[in-house]
Design a protein around this motif. Structure first.
Motif, PDB file in Angstrom:
ATOM      1  N   GLN A 169     -25.526   9.914 -22.809  1.00 38.86           N
ATOM      2  CA  GLN A 169     -24.448   8.929 -22.875  1.00 38.86           C
ATOM      3  C   GLN A 169     -25.009   7.514 -22.813  1.00 38.86           C
ATOM      4  O   GLN A 169     -24.576   6.631 -23.560  1.00 38.86           O
ATOM      5  N   GLU A 170     -25.999   7.297 -21.944  1.00 39.86           N
ATOM      6  CA  GLU A 170     -26.611   5.975 -21.845  1.00 39.86           C
ATOM      7  C   GLU A 170     -27.360   5.635 -23.129  1.00 39.86           C
ATOM      8  O   GLU A 170     -27.330   4.489 -23.596  1.00 39.86           O
ATOM      9  N   ALA A 171     -28.026   6.636 -23.722  1.00 39.32           N
ATOM     10  CA  ALA A 171     -28.729   6.394 -24.977  1.00 39.32           C
ATOM     11  C   ALA A 171     -27.758   5.993 -26.079  1.00 39.32           C
ATOM     12  O   ALA A 171     -28.008   5.052 -26.849  1.00 39.32           O
ATOM     13  N   GLY A 172     -26.612   6.677 -26.161  1.00 42.37           N
ATOM     14  CA  GLY A 172     -25.616   6.316 -27.166  1.00 42.37           C
ATOM     15  C   GLY A 172     -25.060   4.918 -26.954  1.00 42.37           C
ATOM     16  O   GLY A 172     -24.820   4.184 -27.925  1.00 42.37           O
ATOM     17  N   ARG A 173     -24.861   4.552 -25.681  1.00 43.58           N
ATOM     18  CA  ARG A 173     -24.315   3.222 -25.386  1.00 43.58           C
ATOM     19  C   ARG A 173     -25.294   2.124 -25.823  1.00 43.58           C
ATOM     20  O   ARG A 173     -24.881   1.103 -26.391  1.00 43.58           O
ATOM     21  N   ARG A 174     -26.593   2.323 -25.588  1.00 50.49           N
ATOM     22  CA  ARG A 174     -27.575   1.301 -25.968  1.00 50.49           C
ATOM     23  C   ARG A 174     -27.680   1.179 -27.491  1.00 50.49           C
ATOM     24  O   ARG A 174     -27.901   0.088 -28.014  1.00 50.49           O
ATOM     25  N   CYS A 175     -27.528   2.294 -28.200  1.00 52.70           N
ATOM     26  CA  CYS A 175     -27.539   2.214 -29.664  1.00 52.70           C
ATOM     27  C   CYS A 175     -26.323   1.426 -30.162  1.00 52.70           C
ATOM     28  O   CYS A 175     -26.428   0.620 -31.102  1.00 52.70           O
ATOM     29  N   GLU A 176     -25.161   1.653 -29.559  1.00 56.40           N
ATOM     30  CA  GLU A 176     -23.963   0.932 -29.970  1.00 56.40           C
ATOM     31  C   GLU A 176     -24.100  -0.568 -29.712  1.00 56.40           C
ATOM     32  O   GLU A 176     -23.590  -1.385 -30.492  1.00 56.40           O
ATOM     33  N   GLU A 177     -24.789  -0.950 -28.656  1.00 58.05           N
ATOM     34  CA  GLU A 177     -24.989  -2.378 -28.372  1.00 58.05           C
ATOM     35  C   GLU A 177     -25.807  -3.052 -29.461  1.00 58.05           C
ATOM     36  O   GLU A 177     -25.660  -4.266 -29.681  1.00 58.05           O
ATOM     37  N   SER A 178     -26.660  -2.280 -30.137  1.00 54.30           N
ATOM     38  CA  SER A 178     -27.464  -2.856 -31.218  1.00 54.30           C
ATOM     39  C   SER A 178     -26.832  -2.623 -32.590  1.00 54.30           C
ATOM     40  O   SER A 178     -27.488  -2.813 -33.622  1.00 54.30           O
ATOM     41  N   GLY A 179     -25.551  -2.174 -32.601  1.00 54.31           N
ATOM     42  CA  GLY A 179     -24.852  -1.966 -33.862  1.00 54.31           C
ATOM     43  C   GLY A 179     -25.233  -0.684 -34.575  1.00 54.31           C
ATOM     44  O   GLY A 179     -25.019  -0.576 -35.795  1.00 54.31           O
ATOM     45  N   LYS A 180     -25.748   0.273 -33.845  1.00 51.40           N
ATOM     46  CA  LYS A 180     -26.161   1.546 -34.450  1.00 51.40           C
ATOM     47  C   LYS A 180     -25.544   2.702 -33.663  1.00 51.40           C
ATOM     48  O   LYS A 180     -24.613   2.514 -32.892  1.00 51.40           O
ATOM     49  N   ARG A 181     -26.087   3.892 -33.839  1.00 55.86           N
ATOM     50  CA  ARG A 181     -25.619   5.092 -33.141  1.00 55.86           C
ATOM     51  C   ARG A 181     -26.798   6.047 -33.008  1.00 55.86           C
ATOM     52  O   ARG A 181     -27.855   5.837 -33.628  1.00 55.86           O
ATOM     53  N   LEU A 182     -26.616   7.080 -32.198  1.00 55.36           N
ATOM     54  CA  LEU A 182     -27.652   8.105 -32.106  1.00 55.36           C
ATOM     55  C   LEU A 182     -27.764   8.860 -33.426  1.00 55.36           C
ATOM     56  O   LEU A 182     -26.759   9.091 -34.115  1.00 55.36           O
ATOM     57  N   CYS A 183     -28.965   9.254 -33.760  1.00 53.04           N
ATOM     58  CA  CYS A 183     -29.174  10.027 -34.991  1.00 53.04           C
ATOM     59  C   CYS A 183     -28.632  11.442 -34.814  1.00 53.04           C
ATOM     60  O   CYS A 183     -28.703  12.023 -33.729  1.00 53.04           O
ATOM     61  N   THR A 184     -28.090  11.996 -35.879  1.00 50.94           N
ATOM     62  CA  THR A 184     -27.709  13.411 -35.859  1.00 50.94           C
ATOM     63  C   THR A 184     -28.970  14.254 -36.026  1.00 50.94           C
ATOM     64  O   THR A 184     -30.036  13.753 -36.414  1.00 50.94           O
ATOM     65  N   GLU A 185     -28.851  15.560 -35.768  1.00 53.24           N
ATOM     66  CA  GLU A 185     -30.013  16.441 -35.916  1.00 53.24           C
ATOM     67  C   GLU A 185     -30.482  16.517 -37.362  1.00 53.24           C
ATOM     68  O   GLU A 185     -31.686  16.554 -37.640  1.00 53.24           O
ATOM     69  N   VAL A 186     -29.537  16.550 -38.302  1.00 56.93           N
ATOM     70  CA  VAL A 186     -29.910  16.637 -39.711  1.00 56.93           C
ATOM     71  C   VAL A 186     -30.645  15.374 -40.138  1.00 56.93           C
ATOM     72  O   VAL A 186     -31.658  15.438 -40.852  1.00 56.93           O
ATOM     73  N   GLU A 187     -30.165  14.212 -39.707  1.00 56.88           N
ATOM     74  CA  GLU A 187     -30.846  12.962 -40.051  1.00 56.88           C
ATOM     75  C   GLU A 187     -32.244  12.922 -39.446  1.00 56.88           C
ATOM     76  O   GLU A 187     -33.206  12.527 -40.120  1.00 56.88           O
ATOM     77  N   TRP A 188     -32.356  13.312 -38.197  1.00 56.73           N
ATOM     78  CA  TRP A 188     -33.661  13.266 -37.539  1.00 56.73           C
ATOM     79  C   TRP A 188     -34.647  14.174 -38.270  1.00 56.73           C
ATOM     80  O   TRP A 188     -35.796  13.790 -38.525  1.00 56.73           O
ATOM     81  N   GLU A 189     -34.216  15.393 -38.608  1.00 57.82           N
ATOM     82  CA  GLU A 189     -35.115  16.332 -39.279  1.00 57.82           C
ATOM     83  C   GLU A 189     -35.445  15.874 -40.695  1.00 57.82           C
ATOM     84  O   GLU A 189     -36.580  16.039 -41.163  1.00 57.82           O
ATOM     85  N   ALA A 190     -34.483  15.275 -41.404  1.00 55.96           N
ATOM     86  CA  ALA A 190     -34.748  14.783 -42.755  1.00 55.96           C
ATOM     87  C   ALA A 190     -35.754  13.640 -42.723  1.00 55.96           C
ATOM     88  O   ALA A 190     -36.644  13.556 -43.583  1.00 55.96           O
ATOM     89  N   ALA A 191     -35.648  12.736 -41.737  1.00 55.50           N
ATOM     90  CA  ALA A 191     -36.600  11.634 -41.628  1.00 55.50           C
ATOM     91  C   ALA A 191     -37.977  12.135 -41.238  1.00 55.50           C
ATOM     92  O   ALA A 191     -39.000  11.567 -41.649  1.00 55.50           O
ATOM     93  N   CYS A 192     -38.034  13.196 -40.453  1.00 55.33           N
ATOM     94  CA  CYS A 192     -39.316  13.744 -40.023  1.00 55.33           C
ATOM     95  C   CYS A 192     -40.007  14.489 -41.161  1.00 55.33           C
ATOM     96  O   CYS A 192     -41.204  14.317 -41.388  1.00 55.33           O
TER      97      CYS A 192
END
Length: 559
Positions: A169-192
């Motif tokens: 929850q804290e990780a998601g909140r910090r991403c929102e403060e920077s105008g972003k969001r947590l990566c989904t699993e599919v996005e993370w795996e596609a980038a990797c």
């Protein structure tokens, strides 16, 4: 059956990938096309040496017993070409040329990397070392929308260390403060994995030096540090029933200091309570539309179920896509209906399927454990009869070899069938009948996730006193040498002698007569099973419990 047995057995632990692991000569694939050519047409039986022409005639050497390679295939039989889904140029396999990393300048604070829309092969090859079949899917082609991802873990600043010890929850909140969001699993795996769905961020071959102290792994898209730290991902942790687990959230990547190649794969998944913190878990942020669906694992399925019916042409196409089965590439076909009829009669069955069992010469799907699904087939090619277990994948018509066996010099009126669901979920039988001498089973080994195939032997019968020559082949990992073992009996996958007690003859009912029994008690001595005598008034009953043949015999009522 009176035949010579040629046993081709491959244990799947640590297999790299491809349409099963490469055999002699490897599998040939064109990375620039959308087709995969399995096998190697250049591999064939060794040619016999010719006698040299000379003036002096030398005596001919003694003829040795021919040692035909079970891996030989007719030279004029081409391998099956598998059509790959759109957006998938080639399949991950060790030795595949990696994509060169994007030429990007040194990272700066707040930098993101653009990932174009495409298709990623989600998950990993069945049988991969370090793979958890319950958590990972089998190379499922998955489309995703374009997105941006932080080049480094949060705070995405090369001058600062990655932030850890935060809840999701804290990780998601910090991403929102920077105008972003947590990566989904599919996005993370596609980038990797990058554009060609590589096993590791940089390619398909593991390189421990990329994780040395002070080093940062660089992905083909230019993303840094992936698989060097656990990272929170958004989405639910789904169980095999399709229900979200409330106290588990997905983590991707690997912990710092991990030296296991299996844990460093881009497909590796683990879970953690989202309310907990860990010094080994950080996160990175994404920006874009995202992928709406959660990571869906394989649902719960029956241990044995019917597969689509095949004709001769369909079976031939399937067999010729598996390099390990090149011994029977010549003329693979479905066995005659008489083989199934004989299997039913010898097994004392009147139906091919029922509650808890199946007897068939057609393919069946076998699920020995959650997440592990195999297609098991039997067939004939010339005078050979074969049985094979093949892992299914998320790509149609693409299978991975698990274990197989070829019986040579089998009569035209003989054959083998599959027997599913008769004993244990981790076993699938094959043979002339459910418990015939000339038969065996596929076996799933839970401790290492491998599949082996074994033959059941017993004394007596037409071949009593005759030594049968067996060739057992076991392979550990992709590209390793095969060891041929010849002995009078071979155990499943180990090549060691194993004796099986001779099958007991059926006793007549008179054999169960008690030697002595009291009028009120129940136990009598003698006979292969324990018997209980019970007195109900003047009615005497006798029965024996457990196993087959359970029954009761009643005597005449006294006067």
């Amino acid at each position: 059956m009176d035949f010579v047995l040629c046993l081709i057995l491959a244990a799947c632990g640590g297999r790299g990938g491809g349409s099963s692991g490469s055999t002699d000569g490897g599998s040939a694939r064109d990375a620039g096309s959308s087709t995969v050519r399995t096998g190697d047409a250049g591999v064939g039986a060794p040619s016999p040496g010719g006698a040299g022409a000379g003036a002096v005639e030398e005596p001919e050497p003694e003829e040795e017993e021919p040692d035909a390679s079970p891996w030989a295939a007719p030279a004029d039989v081409p391998a099956t070409e598998i059509e790959l889904p759109d957006g998938v140029p080639s399949l991950p396999r060790p030795g595949r040329p990696p994509l060169a990393a994007r030429e990007l300048p040194p990272p700066v604070a707040g930098e993101t990397v653009e990932v174009p829309a495409g298709v990623v092969l989600l998950g990993s090859w069945p049988g991969t070392k370090g793979r958890d079949a319950v958590r990972e899917v089998d190379l499922v082609p998955t489309a995703f929308a374009a997105f941006e991802i932080d080049r480094l873990p949060y705070p995405d600043d090369p001058a600062q260390d990655a932030v850890t010890n935060v809840t999701r929850q804290e990780a998601g909140r910090r991403c929102e403060e920077s105008g972003k969001r947590l990566c989904t699993e599919v996005e993370w795996e596609a980038a990797c994995k990058g554009p060609q769905s590589q096993t590791y961020p940089w390619g398909d071959d593991y390189d421990a030096a990329r994780y040395a102290e002070g080093a940062t792994p660089v992905g083909s898209l230019g993303v840094l540090g992936m698989t060097g730290l656990y990272e929170w991902a958004s989405g639910d942790w789904m169980d095999p029933k399709g229900v979200a687990t409330p106290n588990v959230a997905p983590l991707r990547g690997a912990p710092p200091g991990e030296d296991d190649a299996g844990a460093r794969r881009c497909a590796a998944r683990t879970g953690l309570d989202p309310a907990r913190v860990s010094p080994r878990a950080g996160f990175r942020c994404c920006r874009g539309q995202g992928y709406a669906l959660s990571y869906q694992v394989d649902p719960i399925k029956r241990a044995v179920r019917a597969a689509p019916l095949l004709n001769d042409a369909m079976l031939a196409r399937l067999v010729r896509s598996i390099p390990e089965l090149r011994r029977v590439w010549g003329d693979p076909r479905i066995q005659s209906d008489g083989v199934q009829t004989q299997a039913l009669l010898r097994s004392r069955r009147t139906e091919t399927s029922g509650i808890g069992f199946a007897i068939t010469i057609q393919p069946v799907f076998w699920i020995p454990a959650q997440g592990e699904e195999l297609m098991c087939i039997v067939g004939r090619s010339g005078h050979d009869v074969f049985a094979a277990a093949l892992y299914t994948t998320g790509i149609p018509e693409l299978y991975v070899h698990a274990a197989s066996m070829v019986l040579t010099n089998v009569g035209d009126d003989e054959g083998i069938a599959l027997f599913g669901g008769l004993r244990d979920r981790k076993l699938l039988g094959w043979g002339e009948c459910d418990d015939c001498r000339d038969g065996g089973s596929f076996e799933y080994h839970e401790e290492d996730g491998t599949i082996t195939i074994g033959h059941r032997w017993s004394g007596g019968g037409r071949s009593a006193g005759r030594r049968r020559r067996i060739r057992c082949t076991r392979r550990r990992g992709r590209g390793s040498a095969r060891v041929h073992l010849t002995s009078s009996r071979c155990a499943s996958g180990h090549g060691r002698a194993r004796e099986r007690p001779a099958t007991l003859d059926r006793r007549k009912l008179d054999a169960f007569k008690p030697q002595a029994a009291s009028r009120s008690t129940g136990t009598a001595a003698g006979g292969p099973r324990s018997r209980r005598w019970r007195s109900r008034g003047r009615r005497w009953t006798r029965g024996w419990g457990g196993g087959r043949g359970r029954g009761r015999r009643r005597g005449r009522r006294g006067s």
